[in-house]
Design a protein around this motif. Structure first.
Motif, PDB file in Angstrom:
ATOM      1  N   GLN A  40      -6.670  -2.878   0.541  1.00 50.21           N
ATOM      2  CA  GLN A  40      -6.178  -1.162   0.455  1.00 50.21           C
ATOM      3  C   GLN A  40      -6.832  -1.097  -0.521  1.00 50.21           C
ATOM      4  O   GLN A  40      -6.692  -1.281  -2.154  1.00 50.21           O
ATOM      5  CB  GLN A  40      -4.524  -1.216   0.661  1.00 50.21           C
ATOM      6  CG  GLN A  40      -4.266   0.110   1.243  1.00 50.21           C
ATOM      7  CD  GLN A  40      -5.327   1.349   1.951  1.00 50.21           C
ATOM      8  OE1 GLN A  40      -6.011   1.883   1.644  1.00 50.21           O
ATOM      9  NE2 GLN A  40      -4.210   0.852   2.530  1.00 50.21           N
ATOM     10  N   TYR A  57       0.691   7.713   3.989  1.00 46.93           N
ATOM     11  CA  TYR A  57       1.486   6.105   2.921  1.00 46.93           C
ATOM     12  C   TYR A  57       2.824   6.000   3.395  1.00 46.93           C
ATOM     13  O   TYR A  57       3.200   6.767   3.335  1.00 46.93           O
ATOM     14  CB  TYR A  57       0.760   6.633   1.471  1.00 46.93           C
ATOM     15  CG  TYR A  57       2.217   5.609   0.455  1.00 46.93           C
ATOM     16  CD1 TYR A  57       0.188   4.026   0.132  1.00 46.93           C
ATOM     17  CD2 TYR A  57       3.047   5.506   0.047  1.00 46.93           C
ATOM     18  CE1 TYR A  57       1.426   3.220  -0.320  1.00 46.93           C
ATOM     19  CE2 TYR A  57       3.597   4.467  -1.070  1.00 46.93           C
ATOM     20  CZ  TYR A  57       2.591   3.234  -1.233  1.00 46.93           C
ATOM     21  OH  TYR A  57       3.032   1.889  -2.168  1.00 46.93           O
ATOM     22  N   ALA A 311      -1.199  -3.593   7.638  1.00 44.42           N
ATOM     23  CA  ALA A 311      -2.030  -4.419   7.248  1.00 44.42           C
ATOM     24  C   ALA A 311      -4.079  -3.939   8.853  1.00 44.42           C
ATOM     25  O   ALA A 311      -4.525  -3.750   7.973  1.00 44.42           O
ATOM     26  CB  ALA A 311      -2.212  -5.138   5.673  1.00 44.42           C
ATOM     27  N   GLY A 314      -2.946  -0.826  11.359  1.00 43.87           N
ATOM     28  CA  GLY A 314      -2.589   0.118  11.047  1.00 43.87           C
ATOM     29  C   GLY A 314      -3.822   1.596  10.690  1.00 43.87           C
ATOM     30  O   GLY A 314      -3.616   2.407  11.413  1.00 43.87           O
ATOM     31  N   LYS A 315      -5.154   1.074  10.617  1.00 43.47           N
ATOM     32  CA  LYS A 315      -5.823   1.943  10.581  1.00 43.47           C
ATOM     33  C   LYS A 315      -6.506   2.228  11.780  1.00 43.47           C
ATOM     34  O   LYS A 315      -6.520   3.898  12.044  1.00 43.47           O
ATOM     35  CB  LYS A 315      -7.408   1.866  10.073  1.00 43.47           C
ATOM     36  CG  LYS A 315      -8.490   2.367   9.989  1.00 43.47           C
ATOM     37  CD  LYS A 315      -9.605   1.215   9.162  1.00 43.47           C
ATOM     38  CE  LYS A 315     -11.113   2.615   9.069  1.00 43.47           C
ATOM     39  NZ  LYS A 315     -11.675   2.141   8.440  1.00 43.47           N
ATOM     40  N   TYR A 322      -0.381   3.300   5.878  1.00 40.17           N
ATOM     41  CA  TYR A 322      -1.216   1.861   5.078  1.00 40.17           C
ATOM     42  C   TYR A 322       0.636   1.827   3.872  1.00 40.17           C
ATOM     43  O   TYR A 322       0.416   2.514   3.928  1.00 40.17           O
ATOM     44  CB  TYR A 322      -2.551   2.395   3.960  1.00 40.17           C
ATOM     45  CG  TYR A 322      -2.456   3.001   3.118  1.00 40.17           C
ATOM     46  CD1 TYR A 322      -2.530   3.100   1.897  1.00 40.17           C
ATOM     47  CD2 TYR A 322      -2.577   4.131   3.676  1.00 40.17           C
ATOM     48  CE1 TYR A 322      -2.814   3.964   1.001  1.00 40.17           C
ATOM     49  CE2 TYR A 322      -3.202   5.500   2.618  1.00 40.17           C
ATOM     50  CZ  TYR A 322      -2.755   5.836   1.477  1.00 40.17           C
ATOM     51  OH  TYR A 322      -2.222   6.020  -0.047  1.00 40.17           O
ATOM     52  N   THR A 323       0.310   0.361   2.988  1.00 40.35           N
ATOM     53  CA  THR A 323       0.931   0.836   2.572  1.00 40.35           C
ATOM     54  C   THR A 323       0.360  -0.288   0.804  1.00 40.35           C
ATOM     55  O   THR A 323      -0.580  -0.650   0.850  1.00 40.35           O
ATOM     56  CB  THR A 323       2.193  -0.430   2.735  1.00 40.35           C
ATOM     57  OG1 THR A 323       1.745  -2.087   2.336  1.00 40.35           O
ATOM     58  CG2 THR A 323       2.069  -0.303   4.247  1.00 40.35           C
TER      59      THR A 323
END
Length: 610
Positions: A40, A57, A311, A314-315, A322-323
């Motif tokens: 990220q 986020y 991770a 997520g996209k 994302y984190t």
């Protein structure tokens, strides 16, 4: 192997102890594949309690030190909690729930120390974790929690009250109006103390009346709550149900747009990770979880599973979620929590289990030889788990030097210097002289657990000798160094070598303890393998009592671990470790000095370990 009533580790008649590991075959393959885990690159949004400027986020709220520690036998000392909190900060969690301050003096001191040290350790990029303390809605609890966390740069108090019909009727014996009044009063009291980051949880929200949830959540928002945590306390919900609940709360709760919605999912049906992700996809922007998924009953959502799912997927599948987690610290953190808590990670546990990156099937091995991507969706290196030293052409053995050991340990996530490295090097050389074929990574990790992840050594095992067989009663002689630095020798007779060793230790320490669980495992195969032992003990008089967030007063138990080529020595080290942890905790809780001043007949106060 566990036997809470009796441990049968009888030596053979010749008194030569044979310890053969259960056979297991696993292949770790060398590869030059590039790490495929997405990194990220977006900076972490500025922390504001009730909003996140980047809508994609997701904050990670770690409750290992609070909910995770509620697992039976997982009691942690203040030092252990501080070590884990520092590691969680390296990992990059947004919020650390450091404990339940009103539970005991030790819990309060641990939370306050974490707030003062970890909560003020600002990273170069400006990141510093929020330090949170849990509290019931009682004013005394709230004040204690605030006093513990207020020293942090970003302090938070998390308060809760049950909202399901079954809890209100049988546990609280309160009406809906009384529950709302209680919750609102708690939020207002925290505001009056100066706390501006307030999290509220309607306990058992997953089984609560949705209309009542919208009502009470709207009221606590008006009172000043900044985060609304929605717990599936009993793990009852299915993913589509829980996701729908989050979506409906956001849609129907007055003021929901001005706060952060959070999830807290228990794992009773094995759905905690799925429910947490469903909640995030429905609009929750904080996920509560624990390292290795430890916690009450079947545990909590697993941080490593939640984080790596986001991770990797997520996209494309979660609209860009994302984190801020740094995945490379996942495995070292998992190992530390397992060692300190005594909660062994199951081999097939996702992400951090021993078999997570092992391939035994011939078809799988063939595919891996051709391309890692055939059967691995992430690399072990991406979570901080190094490949075997053979992959780099390095084999650790009796000719390996101190620098080589330090370098290898660094690749495994441990940076040791000075006396710490010297102590591990001595143990390493002792093992390497006796073990053919070299010392494996698993051996090194076991040594690190035994040397580094141990409680304060009030009592230290120096020497142990056991005589056993068919000619007489097993007898053990031990030499321990006490808190005053003086070495003492004790003798014990038991039903087996381990029982005799434990009785000899009891004769010196003189603190009444009851053994409730015992297990021993091999680290690798063969008769020369290291043995790792874990025990759980509790005070024989049930004097280690603390306050539980939902169950009232509970009796604490304490775990210990040890590693050695000899299973009796390994067992003795584990027992001394557990006793040290118990004495340390009780010395704070009961305001007594950590020294042996009470005598006890150990044979009548603990389960025999043979």
């Amino acid at each position: 192997m566990a036997a809470p009533h009796r441990v049968g580790l009888m030596a053979p008649a010749s008194a030569s102890r044979t310890f053969v590991a259960a056979p297991r075959t696993r292949v770790r393959l060398c590869s030059t594949a590039v790490d495929r885990t997405p990194v990220q690159s977006v900076p972490r949004p500025q922390y504001i309690p009730n909003r996140i400027d980047d809508p994609n986020y997701v904050r990670i709220f770690d409750t290992t030190l609070r909910d995770g520690e509620q697992s039976p036998g997982a009691t942690l000392t203040s030092k252990e909690k501080l070590d884990i909190a520092r590691q969680l900060s390296k990992l990059g969690v947004d919020i650390i729930e450091a404990g339940f301050p009103v539970a005991s003096p030790d819990d309060f001191e641990a939370v306050r120390t974490i707030a003062m040290e970890v909560g003020n350790d600002v990273h170069p990029d400006g990141y510093v974790p929020v330090i949170c303390g849990l509290s019931r809605t009682k004013f005394q609890d709230l004040e204690r929690a605030w006093e513990a966390v207020r020293h942090a740069k970003r302090p938070r108090v998390h308060t809760f009250i049950a909202t399901s019909e079954i809890h209100m009727k049988y546990k609280l014996r309160m009406t809906k109006d009384q529950v709302i009044e209680n919750a609102v009063a708690a939020i207002r009291h925290l505001k009056s103390l100066g706390c501006n980051d307030i999290e509220f949880s309607p306990e058992d929200a997953g089984r609560s009346d949705p209309a009542f949830l919208y009502q009470i959540l709207g009221e606590v928002i008006k009172a000043g709550a900044t985060t609304l945590n929605i717990p599936d306390t009993t793990g009852w919900n299915l993913p589509h149900e829980f996701g729908g609940l989050i979506a409906n709360i956001k849609k129907n709760t007055p003021g929901a747009d001005n706060v952060i919605i959070s999830t807290h999912c228990q794992n009773d049906l094995g759905l905690s990770t799925a429910n947490s992700l469903a909640g995030a996809m429905a609009g929750a922007r904080q996920i509560e979880c624990t390292i290795n998924g430890i916690g009450e009953r079947a545990g909590n959502a697993s941080l490593e599973e939640v984080v790596m799912a986001i991770a990797l997927r997520g996209k494309d599948q979660m609209n860009g979620l994302y984190t801020g987690i740094r995945p490379v610290h996942i495995y070292p953190t998992s190992k530390m929590v397992s060692d300190y808590s005594g909660m062994i990670v199951q081999p097939h546990k996702a992400i951090v289990g021993a078999n997570a990156f092992a391939h035994e099937s011939g078809i799988h091995q063939d595919g891996m030889l051709k391309s890692r991507e055939t059967y691995e969706i992430m690399t072990p290196e991406s979570i901080g788990l190094s490949r075997n030293p053979e992959d780099a052409g390095i084999i650790m053995g009796k000719h390996s030097g101190r620098n080589a050991l330090g370098s290898r340990l660094k690749t495994l996530g441990y940076e040791l210097q000075g006396s710490e490295l010297d102590d591990v090097f001595k143990r390493f050389k002792h093992l390497a002289d006796r073990k053919k074929g070299g010392v494996t990574d698993d051996d090194l990790l076991a040594l690190m657990s035994d040397e580094l992840h141990q409680p304060t050594q009030l009592w230290d095992l120096i020497d142990l000798q056991v005589v056993c067989g068919t000619m007489g009663m097993p007898t053990a002689t031990v030499q321990l160094k006490g808190p005053d630095g003086i070495a003492r020798i004790g003798v014990g007779v038991g039903t087996g070598p381990v029982d005799a060793a434990y009785k000899a230790i009891d004769s010196l320490i003189k603190v009444p303890a009851e053994l409730t669980d015992y297990s021993v495992n091999s680290v690798t195969e063969g008769i020369e393998a290291l043995a790792t032992t874990r025990v759980i003990i509790k005070p024989a008089d049930d004097s280690a009592v603390s306050e539980h967030a939902t169950r009232g007063q509970v009796n604490r138990s304490f775990s210990g671990s040890g590693a050695h080529e000899d299973i009796v020595v390994s067992s003795a080290r584990a027992y001394v470790s557990a006793v040290n942890k118990m004495i340390s905790w009780m010395s704070v809780a009961n305001k007594v000095q950590p020294r042996a001043t009470r005598s006890v007949d150990s044979a009548s106060n603990k389960v025999a370990a043979a």
